[in-house]
Design an enzyme around this catalytic site. Structure first.
Site, mmCIF file in Angstrom:
data_model
loop_
_atom_site.group_PDB
_atom_site.id
_atom_site.type_symbol
_atom_site.label_atom_id
_atom_site.label_comp_id
_atom_site.label_asym_id
_atom_site.label_seq_id
_atom_site.Cartn_x
_atom_site.Cartn_y
_atom_site.Cartn_z
ATOM 1 N N HIS A 167 -1.008 -8.731 -0.005
ATOM 2 C CA HIS A 167 -1.566 -7.878 -0.631
ATOM 3 C C HIS A 167 -2.354 -7.925 -1.932
ATOM 4 C CE1 HIS A 167 -0.077 -4.469 2.455
ATOM 5 N NE2 HIS A 167 0.687 -5.421 2.487
ATOM 6 N N ASP A 374 -8.711 -8.174 -8.170
ATOM 7 C CA ASP A 374 -7.836 -7.093 -7.370
ATOM 8 C C ASP A 374 -7.939 -7.298 -6.184
ATOM 9 O OD1 ASP A 374 -6.347 -4.888 -6.829
ATOM 10 O OD2 ASP A 374 -7.916 -3.484 -8.274
HETATM 11 O O1 F6P Z 1 -0.844 -4.715 -4.915
HETATM 12 C C1 F6P Z 1 0.060 -5.103 -4.653
HETATM 13 C C2 F6P Z 1 1.067 -3.843 -4.755
HETATM 14 O O2 F6P Z 1 2.315 -4.372 -4.432
HETATM 15 C C3 F6P Z 1 0.778 -2.855 -4.116
HETATM 16 O O3 F6P Z 1 1.500 -2.906 -2.923
HETATM 17 C C4 F6P Z 1 1.424 -1.688 -4.952
HETATM 18 O O4 F6P Z 1 0.726 -0.583 -5.100
HETATM 19 C C5 F6P Z 1 1.153 -2.365 -6.531
HETATM 20 O O5 F6P Z 1 1.217 -3.520 -6.155
HETATM 21 C C6 F6P Z 1 2.340 -1.789 -7.267
HETATM 22 O O6 F6P Z 1 3.624 -2.272 -6.989
HETATM 23 P P1 F6P Z 1 4.867 -2.259 -7.800
HETATM 24 O O7 F6P Z 1 4.806 -0.655 -8.361
HETATM 25 O O8 F6P Z 1 5.892 -2.021 -6.671
HETATM 26 O O9 F6P Z 1 5.427 -3.293 -8.705
#
Ligand code: F6P
Length: 529
Positions: A167, A374
């Protein structure tokens, strides 16, 4: 996805529900969770389980009750001890992989103990997954927290069907190769059948890195590794288009939009909403707004910047430092330009619920989505989808994955404060007709490739690889096959037996004349040469 879908095992760092200390369940934050939840719901996939961390550190005595409660929601928690979690999540995930993958190598903290814990936690996930794997399961692993998991599962279940989706961006080889554990991480991922990325740039980076680090080459994204076929492909993650497009009809949202506009008494609104993260370019946005106010005194009292910053990763020092830096700049701007009836930057350090978020999208004249890097950025897509009125302008960083699909946005390089400032000025000048043209074209695209299409594409590709897998796999000469060959050979009236020679009957050698059959081989065939 075909209705014949086999049992789906989703594995991600976070479960879709965060379990609080009073044992209540609330929806987990983040694009990954909301995207996957929508996909599962809309595509009516019933036979699935979701394995992940429950979002907080809970007392051991509550594990049993939580497991039971979570199971009813198809959730299966992986309990990670607090100390281990710190080195895994704050450490290896967010002080090593996150900064490096986003192009911030100077933020990386190289600590061997983070790496060791990363292996341990991936093993914890593997142990939990192993409980649910059956012959017909499809295992879909998500994101940078679990790069080693595919191979761990493959070692336990050699014929499992395993997919992985990243992601966040995948960096160019020059950056990735700075990792002392580069080989292990790549080999971890190569346990998959299918590896997916948001945009072509990340797919290409990964393939180049594979070639330079492990000497593995590909043909149109297909890799042959340890007698298995692995596909590497691009799947740009979408959103629930209809949900955002139709949200403006909701009574609650209409009321909230009216409230925002009334409170700001006809002022132009610039909006920005992000998780607190140094990759999001929030500080540069403030610099651009400050420069705009310096350059255009005629905008004073006529424009406000609503800046929502969502708390995130508070255990990592860079995030704490950044919060301080942002808040100082906001006070400086408000102190310098503000008046009793005009606060230039309205700042919220909290998250917005769905209705509040869409109301802000709808009340906004210009949205700033200007990350320095991003993976995709779904905020940009959500804003565009929400504007059924075809109004509003989006200023979007060329370094957000979504810029590839939103070409009609004002595309900017967020490292140039001048470019950002000029883009805001220009955004206020364009006609309603032009706004309509730009938004409509982008909406058409987002409608077509939505979150359902994304999930279906990934899973159908993964399933189709299963068929190819059989074709390419090495066939072992079992007693049954030997018999079949013998029978066909005896039955045939024109007997020819084709056998591979170099590397099969004799070892590979540098000169052809050295490839002579030895005594054993001659005896085997009872041939006199
Ligand atoms: O963009 C990667 C990601 O893991 C998303 O899935 C999520 O929205 C964001 O980062 C925040 O991640 P976390 O709060 O789990 O560290």
């Amino acid at each position: 996805m075909k209705n014949s879908l086999k049992k789906l095992i989703i594995v991600a760092n976070r479960l879709p529900f965060t379990i609080k200390s009073d044992l209540s369940f609330i929806k987990s934050p983040g694009g990954l969770v909301s995207g996957l939840t929508t996909f599962l719901k809309k595509s009516k996939i019933k036979d699935y389980v979701w394995i992940g961390w429950p979002g907080s550190h809970l007392n051991k005595s509550t594990f049993k009750i939580i497991k039971e409660k979570a199971k009813r929601l198809k959730n299966h928690p992986v309990f990670i001890p607090a100390k281990q979690f710190d080195k895994f999540y704050n450490g290896f995930c967010n002080k090593v992989l996150w900064p490096l993958f986003h192009g911030f190598p100077s933020h990386v903290v190289y600590d061997e103990s983070y790496w060791e814990t990363y292996i341990e936690v991936n093993k914890l996930f593997c142990n939990e997954v192993a409980k649910y794997v059956t012959l017909d399961s499809i295992i879909w692993i998500h994101d940078y927290h679990l790069l080693l998991l595919p191979s761990m599962i493959r070692n336990l279940f050699p014929s499992a069907t395993i997919g992985f989706f990243l992601h966040i961006p995948f960096p160019p080889p020059e950056l990735f190769m700075q990792l002392p554990w580069r080989k292990e991480l790549l080999e971890g991922l190569l346990g998959c059948d299918l590896i997916g990325f948001h945009i072509y740039e990340y797919t290409a980076n990964f393939l180049r890195t594979l070639s330079r680090t492990l000497g593995i080459d590909h043909k149109t994204g297909l890799i042959l590794y340890q007698d298995r076929l692995i596909k590497v492909e691009t799947f740009p993650m979408g959103i629930d288009f209809e949900l955002f497009y139709n949200a403006c009809e909701k009574r609650k949202i209409k009321k909230l939009v009216k409230n925002i506009k009334n409170q700001l008494k006809g002022k132009k609104i610039i909006f920005s909403v992000d998780r607190l993260d140094y990759t999001k370019g929030i500080y540069n946005r403030l610099l651009a707004f400050e420069r705009l106010l310096l350059k255009r005194p005629d905008f004073h009292e006529k424009v406000v910047l609503i800046m929502v910053v969502v708390p995130s990763r508070e255990g990592v020092e860079h995030y704490q430092r950044m919060k301080k830096q942002l808040e100082e700049k906001i006070s400086e701007i408000n102190g310098k330009f503000g008046k009793i009836h005009w606060i230039p930057v309205l700042y919220y350090y909290r998250s917005l619920d769905f209705e509040e978020l869409v109301a802000h999208y709808l009340a906004t004249d210009v949205i700033l989505v200007t990350p320095l890097k991003d993976g995709m950025n779904l905020i940009a897509k959500e804003f565009v989808a929400s504007r059924k009125d075809k109004r509003g302008v989006i200023i979007l960083s060329e370094f957000a994955g979504s810029a590839k699909e939103l070409g009609e946005a004002f595309i900017v390089n967020p490292n140039s404060i001048d470019e950002l400032t000029n883009a805001i000025e220009k955004a206020f000048e364009i006609s309603e007709e032009e706004q309509k043209e730009r938004i409509s074209s982008m909406q058409e695209r987002l409608k077509r490739y939505n979150i359902i299409k994304w999930g279906n594409d990934f899973l159908t590709t993964l399933e189709s690889l299963n068929e190819k897998k059989f074709k390419f796999s090495t066939q072992l000469l079992t007693p049954f096959l030997i018999n079949e060959i013998k029978e066909s050979f005896h039955k045939s009236s024109n007997k020819i037996l084709f056998l591979d020679y170099d590397g099969t009957l004799v070892p590979l050698v540098s000169k052809p004349y050295l490839a002579a059959p030895d005594k054993e081989l001659k005896n085997t065939f009872k041939i006199t040469f």
